[in-house]
Write a protein that holds these residues in place. Structure first.
Motif, PDB file in Angstrom:
ATOM      1  N   ASP A   1       0.835  -1.211   0.000  1.00 32.12           N
ATOM      2  CA  ASP A   1       0.000   0.000   0.000  1.00 32.12           C
ATOM      3  C   ASP A   1       0.864   1.254   0.000  1.00 32.12           C
ATOM      4  O   ASP A   1       0.605   2.221   0.721  1.00 32.12           O
ATOM      5  CB  ASP A   1      -0.919   0.009   1.228  1.00 32.12           C
ATOM      6  CG  ASP A   1      -1.927  -1.115   1.202  1.00 32.12           C
ATOM      7  OD1 ASP A   1      -2.135  -1.698   0.125  1.00 32.12           O
ATOM      8  OD2 ASP A   1      -2.499  -1.435   2.260  1.00 32.12           O
ATOM      9  N   THR A   2       1.915   1.245  -0.815  1.00 29.28           N
ATOM     10  CA  THR A   2       2.835   2.378  -0.864  1.00 29.28           C
ATOM     11  C   THR A   2       2.753   3.072  -2.215  1.00 29.28           C
ATOM     12  O   THR A   2       2.183   2.549  -3.171  1.00 29.28           O
ATOM     13  CB  THR A   2       4.289   1.929  -0.623  1.00 29.28           C
ATOM     14  OG1 THR A   2       4.753   1.226  -1.781  1.00 29.28           O
ATOM     15  CG2 THR A   2       4.389   1.023   0.600  1.00 29.28           C
ATOM     16  N   ALA A   3       3.361   4.243  -2.292  1.00 29.58           N
ATOM     17  CA  ALA A   3       3.405   5.020  -3.532  1.00 29.58           C
ATOM     18  C   ALA A   3       4.664   4.746  -4.329  1.00 29.58           C
ATOM     19  O   ALA A   3       5.010   5.516  -5.218  1.00 29.58           O
ATOM     20  CB  ALA A   3       3.316   6.516  -3.207  1.00 29.58           C
ATOM     21  N   VAL A   4       5.357   3.634  -4.032  1.00 26.96           N
ATOM     22  CA  VAL A   4       6.599   3.324  -4.726  1.00 26.96           C
ATOM     23  C   VAL A   4       6.352   3.266  -6.230  1.00 26.96           C
ATOM     24  O   VAL A   4       5.303   2.842  -6.699  1.00 26.96           O
ATOM     25  CB  VAL A   4       7.185   1.994  -4.208  1.00 26.96           C
ATOM     26  CG1 VAL A   4       6.309   0.814  -4.602  1.00 26.96           C
ATOM     27  CG2 VAL A   4       8.611   1.802  -4.687  1.00 26.96           C
ATOM     28  N   SER A   5       7.309   3.741  -7.005  1.00 33.98           N
ATOM     29  CA  SER A   5       7.273   3.883  -8.464  1.00 33.98           C
ATOM     30  C   SER A   5       6.487   5.095  -8.922  1.00 33.98           C
ATOM     31  O   SER A   5       6.547   5.460 -10.093  1.00 33.98           O
ATOM     32  CB  SER A   5       6.698   2.637  -9.154  1.00 33.98           C
ATOM     33  OG  SER A   5       7.538   1.532  -8.953  1.00 33.98           O
TER      34      SER A   5
ATOM     35  N   TYR B   1       5.986   6.057 -18.373  1.00 31.40           N
ATOM     36  CA  TYR B   1       6.927   4.997 -18.005  1.00 31.40           C
ATOM     37  C   TYR B   1       7.408   5.220 -16.572  1.00 31.40           C
ATOM     38  O   TYR B   1       7.846   6.318 -16.208  1.00 31.40           O
ATOM     39  CB  TYR B   1       8.123   4.986 -18.957  1.00 31.40           C
ATOM     40  CG  TYR B   1       9.130   3.914 -18.624  1.00 31.40           C
ATOM     41  CD1 TYR B   1       8.806   2.568 -18.770  1.00 31.40           C
ATOM     42  CD2 TYR B   1      10.391   4.246 -18.154  1.00 31.40           C
ATOM     43  CE1 TYR B   1       9.715   1.582 -18.457  1.00 31.40           C
ATOM     44  CE2 TYR B   1      11.320   3.270 -17.847  1.00 31.40           C
ATOM     45  CZ  TYR B   1      10.979   1.933 -17.996  1.00 31.40           C
ATOM     46  OH  TYR B   1      11.898   0.957 -17.673  1.00 31.40           O
ATOM     47  N   VAL B   2       7.321   4.173 -15.728  1.00 32.61           N
ATOM     48  CA  VAL B   2       7.724   4.270 -14.336  1.00 32.61           C
ATOM     49  C   VAL B   2       8.814   3.241 -14.054  1.00 32.61           C
ATOM     50  O   VAL B   2       8.993   2.260 -14.790  1.00 32.61           O
ATOM     51  CB  VAL B   2       6.532   4.060 -13.376  1.00 32.61           C
ATOM     52  CG1 VAL B   2       5.453   5.100 -13.617  1.00 32.61           C
ATOM     53  CG2 VAL B   2       5.960   2.653 -13.497  1.00 32.61           C
ATOM     54  N   TYR B   3       9.542   3.475 -12.966  1.00 35.46           N
ATOM     55  CA  TYR B   3      10.658   2.636 -12.554  1.00 35.46           C
ATOM     56  C   TYR B   3      10.305   1.927 -11.260  1.00 35.46           C
ATOM     57  O   TYR B   3       9.573   2.472 -10.429  1.00 35.46           O
ATOM     58  CB  TYR B   3      11.913   3.491 -12.360  1.00 35.46           C
ATOM     59  CG  TYR B   3      12.363   4.206 -13.605  1.00 35.46           C
ATOM     60  CD1 TYR B   3      13.440   3.740 -14.347  1.00 35.46           C
ATOM     61  CD2 TYR B   3      11.693   5.352 -14.058  1.00 35.46           C
ATOM     62  CE1 TYR B   3      13.855   4.400 -15.499  1.00 35.46           C
ATOM     63  CE2 TYR B   3      12.104   6.007 -15.210  1.00 35.46           C
ATOM     64  CZ  TYR B   3      13.178   5.531 -15.924  1.00 35.46           C
ATOM     65  OH  TYR B   3      13.589   6.176 -17.066  1.00 35.46           O
ATOM     66  N   PRO B   4      10.835   0.724 -11.032  1.00 33.61           N
ATOM     67  CA  PRO B   4      10.499  -0.028  -9.820  1.00 33.61           C
ATOM     68  C   PRO B   4      11.258   0.496  -8.605  1.00 33.61           C
ATOM     69  O   PRO B   4      12.209  -0.123  -8.138  1.00 33.61           O
ATOM     70  CB  PRO B   4      10.902  -1.465 -10.166  1.00 33.61           C
ATOM     71  CG  PRO B   4      11.983  -1.304 -11.158  1.00 33.61           C
ATOM     72  CD  PRO B   4      11.666  -0.067 -11.946  1.00 33.61           C
ATOM     73  N   GLY B   5      10.847   1.657  -8.110  1.00 30.58           N
ATOM     74  CA  GLY B   5      11.476   2.215  -6.929  1.00 30.58           C
ATOM     75  C   GLY B   5      11.356   3.715  -6.901  1.00 30.58           C
ATOM     76  O   GLY B   5      11.302   4.361  -7.947  1.00 30.58           O
TER      77      GLY B   5
ATOM     78  N   GLY C   1       5.689  13.916 -11.813  1.00 30.21           N
ATOM     79  CA  GLY C   1       5.023  13.579 -13.056  1.00 30.21           C
ATOM     80  C   GLY C   1       3.885  12.590 -12.964  1.00 30.21           C
ATOM     81  O   GLY C   1       3.059  12.515 -13.858  1.00 30.21           O
ATOM     82  N   TYR C   2       3.782  11.784 -11.909  1.00 29.91           N
ATOM     83  CA  TYR C   2       2.754  10.751 -11.843  1.00 29.91           C
ATOM     84  C   TYR C   2       2.181  10.692 -10.444  1.00 29.91           C
ATOM     85  O   TYR C   2       2.904  10.803  -9.463  1.00 29.91           O
ATOM     86  CB  TYR C   2       3.338   9.386 -12.254  1.00 29.91           C
ATOM     87  CG  TYR C   2       3.927   9.494 -13.610  1.00 29.91           C
ATOM     88  CD1 TYR C   2       3.103   9.538 -14.727  1.00 29.91           C
ATOM     89  CD2 TYR C   2       5.283   9.648 -13.781  1.00 29.91           C
ATOM     90  CE1 TYR C   2       3.636   9.714 -15.991  1.00 29.91           C
ATOM     91  CE2 TYR C   2       5.817   9.817 -15.036  1.00 29.91           C
ATOM     92  CZ  TYR C   2       4.985   9.846 -16.135  1.00 29.91           C
ATOM     93  OH  TYR C   2       5.513  10.034 -17.377  1.00 29.91           O
ATOM     94  N   PRO C   3       0.866  10.461 -10.375  1.00 29.18           N
ATOM     95  CA  PRO C   3      -0.047  10.162 -11.474  1.00 29.18           C
ATOM     96  C   PRO C   3      -0.609  11.392 -12.187  1.00 29.18           C
ATOM     97  O   PRO C   3      -1.409  11.258 -13.108  1.00 29.18           O
ATOM     98  CB  PRO C   3      -1.176   9.399 -10.795  1.00 29.18           C
ATOM     99  CG  PRO C   3      -1.187   9.939  -9.420  1.00 29.18           C
ATOM    100  CD  PRO C   3       0.233  10.260  -9.074  1.00 29.18           C
ATOM    101  N   GLY C   4      -0.223  12.598 -11.790  1.00 31.17           N
ATOM    102  CA  GLY C   4      -0.713  13.795 -12.467  1.00 31.17           C
ATOM    103  C   GLY C   4      -0.077  13.979 -13.825  1.00 31.17           C
ATOM    104  O   GLY C   4       0.923  13.355 -14.162  1.00 31.17           O
ATOM    105  N   ALA C   5      -0.677  14.836 -14.653  1.00 34.19           N
ATOM    106  CA  ALA C   5      -0.151  15.078 -15.994  1.00 34.19           C
ATOM    107  C   ALA C   5       0.467  16.468 -16.058  1.00 34.19           C
ATOM    108  O   ALA C   5       0.381  17.254 -15.119  1.00 34.19           O
ATOM    109  CB  ALA C   5      -1.272  14.942 -17.025  1.00 34.19           C
ATOM    110  N   GLY C   6       1.075  16.781 -17.178  1.00 37.34           N
ATOM    111  CA  GLY C   6       1.651  18.099 -17.391  1.00 37.34           C
ATOM    112  C   GLY C   6       3.048  18.255 -16.866  1.00 37.34           C
ATOM    113  O   GLY C   6       3.530  19.359 -16.682  1.00 37.34           O
ATOM    114  N   GLU C   7       3.767  17.118 -16.624  1.00 38.44           N
ATOM    115  CA  GLU C   7       5.111  17.176 -16.093  1.00 38.44           C
ATOM    116  C   GLU C   7       5.977  16.113 -16.754  1.00 38.44           C
ATOM    117  O   GLU C   7       5.480  15.221 -17.448  1.00 38.44           O
ATOM    118  CB  GLU C   7       5.088  16.969 -14.572  1.00 38.44           C
ATOM    119  CG  GLU C   7       4.263  18.018 -13.829  1.00 38.44           C
ATOM    120  CD  GLU C   7       4.050  17.642 -12.370  1.00 38.44           C
ATOM    121  OE1 GLU C   7       4.190  16.461 -12.038  1.00 38.44           O
ATOM    122  OE2 GLU C   7       3.742  18.534 -11.581  1.00 38.44           O
TER     123      GLU C   7
END
Length: 449
Positions: free
Chosen positions: A202-206, A308-312, A339-345
């Motif tokens: 339940d974390t915001a990782v990535s 595109y997201v990274y594992p960490g 940049g995530y999960p919002g847009a415009g960055e």
């Protein structure tokens, strides 16, 4: 800290002297560097004072205890320090007496490396380096395990990374990574296939960066950028293909995000991807390079995670351009947006996302001890980003970067790098109305021994 370091070295030397009695060999090595670094306008505007100018240093010490080819203990220690600052701090707000000694000695690696009897399996257990696709997926030191099995011409590696476990009484903040890596090499052809699973609980990782930390709600779930996170499960499938000959070297990387995460109770699928290609062509004393990469961005009208997201949250160390991609002076990068999960960055630096670049470079071995490097990068965003925060105006052109590096051998393995880089900024570089150009200059003196 200096006293502790002296004690550590004294103990290691004493052990080394006594090692023959225990039939254990002792190997050592390391690296020492000193850098000067100066940059300006990394925030995209000349209105604020963001100019930096300082020296720093890093020393790494490697000590390996070898029982035989079947067993060894690998240790690596690192100390970083910014000249004139306590423990590497750059805010310089500490009392003058605190400036005397650095204190940020860290354990970089400590792991057992051994063969499992009666099997072809080589195991590494402990705190060690994990590098997948040169940081395009992950590259960092973590506690975990690797099990490698050679089946010529294929090598199979199973890996586990204990990325986060800070609350022993709950699994809500646990982050674990499991991966399977297949490596192939036969003649001029080579390739890799990687499948990775990250259980983010339940974390915001990535979906966060090292530049911002999430909060926690009443139920113990992480909150970040207006979202709560549950059941964060990321899958990566990556392919690397390479060809190497005397005439040219070519490499292609493709990585696809899969999986899902619950954002405010609604499931969102991971849909991002990374595509990169590089070609190097040697001609006499020159090497010409062409290439680039493309990373997907977030569509403002989509509820899924398209970027595109990274594992960490950290640990992605993909070095490319000098200013926008950390490069040799790997310290700061402009506009480090989440940049995530919002847009415009977009993100740059070691975890580029919603960003693409095309580059051309040339390396010239001018003399036996002198090498020159020149590179040009054009940078843009996959999805439009905010170019003027006051009006909401958007754009997709970040700018053009020119990098120069002179590498000179000094003496006995000591090398000097002199670096200069300039970014011709376009509207998408930052969220200010008029983007000012950014630059950095510096030098690195480094000895690997």
């Amino acid at each position: 800290m200096r006293k502790n370091l002296v004690v550590l070295l004294a103990v290691l030397m004493a052990v080394a002297i006594a090692l023959p009695a225990f039939a254990v060999d002792f190997k050592y090595g390391g690296m020492m560097r000193v850098r000067w670094y100066s940059y300006n306008n990394f925030d995209g505007t000349d209105d604020a004072d963001d100019h930096a100018n300082y020296f720093d240093q890093r020393v790494r010490m490697y000590f390996t205890f070898v029982a035989s080819e079947n067993l060894q203990l690998v240790t690596k220690w690192e100390e970083d320090n910014v000249w004139g600052a306590k423990g590497g701090d750059r805010d310089l707000t500490h009392a003058t007496s605190d400036f005397r000694d650095p204190y940020d000695m860290e354990t970089k690696n400590v792991y057992l490396d051994f063969n499992i009897p009666n099997t072809p399996i080589r195991a590494k257990l402990g705190q060690q380096g994990f590098g997948l696709f040169g940081g395009r997926i992950i590259a960092e030191d973590y506690t975990g395990a690797k099990f490698s099995m050679p089946f010529d011409p294929v090598k199979v590696t199973l890996g586990y990374i204990a990325e986060q476990n800070v609350d022993y009484s709950s699994e809500k903040d646990n982050v674990d990574i499991y991966y399977l890596q297949l490596q192939y090499a036969n003649g001029p052809f080579s390739g890799e296939l990687i499948g990775l699973y990250q259980d983010g609980s339940d974390t915001a990782v990535s979906l966060k960066t090292e530049y911002a930390d999430p909060g926690v709600d009443a139920q113990g779930r992480e909150t970040y950028d207006g979202y709560t996170f549950e059941d964060n499960h990321l899958f990566d499938l990556g392919v690397k293909l390479a060809y190497s000959s005397d005439m040219f070297k070519a490499t292609v990387h493709f990585i696809k995000n899969f999986g899902s995460v619950d954002l405010n109770g609604e499931s969102a699928d991971y849909k991002g991807w990374f595509l990169g290609a590089d070609v190097a062509i040697p001609v006499n004393d020159f090497t010409f390079g062409l290439g680039g990469f493309y990373t997907t961005g977030q569509d403002e009208g989509d509820d899924d995670v398209e970027g595109y997201v990274y594992p960490g949250a950290v640990g992605d160390s993909f070095y490319w351009a000098e200013i926008m991609g950390f490069g040799v002076l790997d310290d700061m990068t402009p506009r480090a947006y989440t940049g995530y999960p919002g847009a415009g960055e977009y993100t740059a630096g070691g975890n580029p996302s919603n960003l693409y670049t095309l580059y051309a470079s040339v390396d010239w071995q001018a003399l036996e001890a002198t090498k020159l490097h020149l590179a040009y990068y054009y940078l843009g965003t996959a999805e439009d980003v905010v170019a003027n925060a006051a009006t909401g105006e958007k754009d997709d052109s970040v700018g053009s970067e020119v990098d120069f590096r002179l590498t000179q051998k000094v003496v006995d393995g000591l090398n000097l790098d002199v670096i200069g880089a300039y970014l011709f900024a376009d509207d998408a570089f930052s969220g200010t109305k008029d983007d000012d150009d950014a630059y950095e200059v510096g030098a690195r003196l480094q000895w690997a021994f």
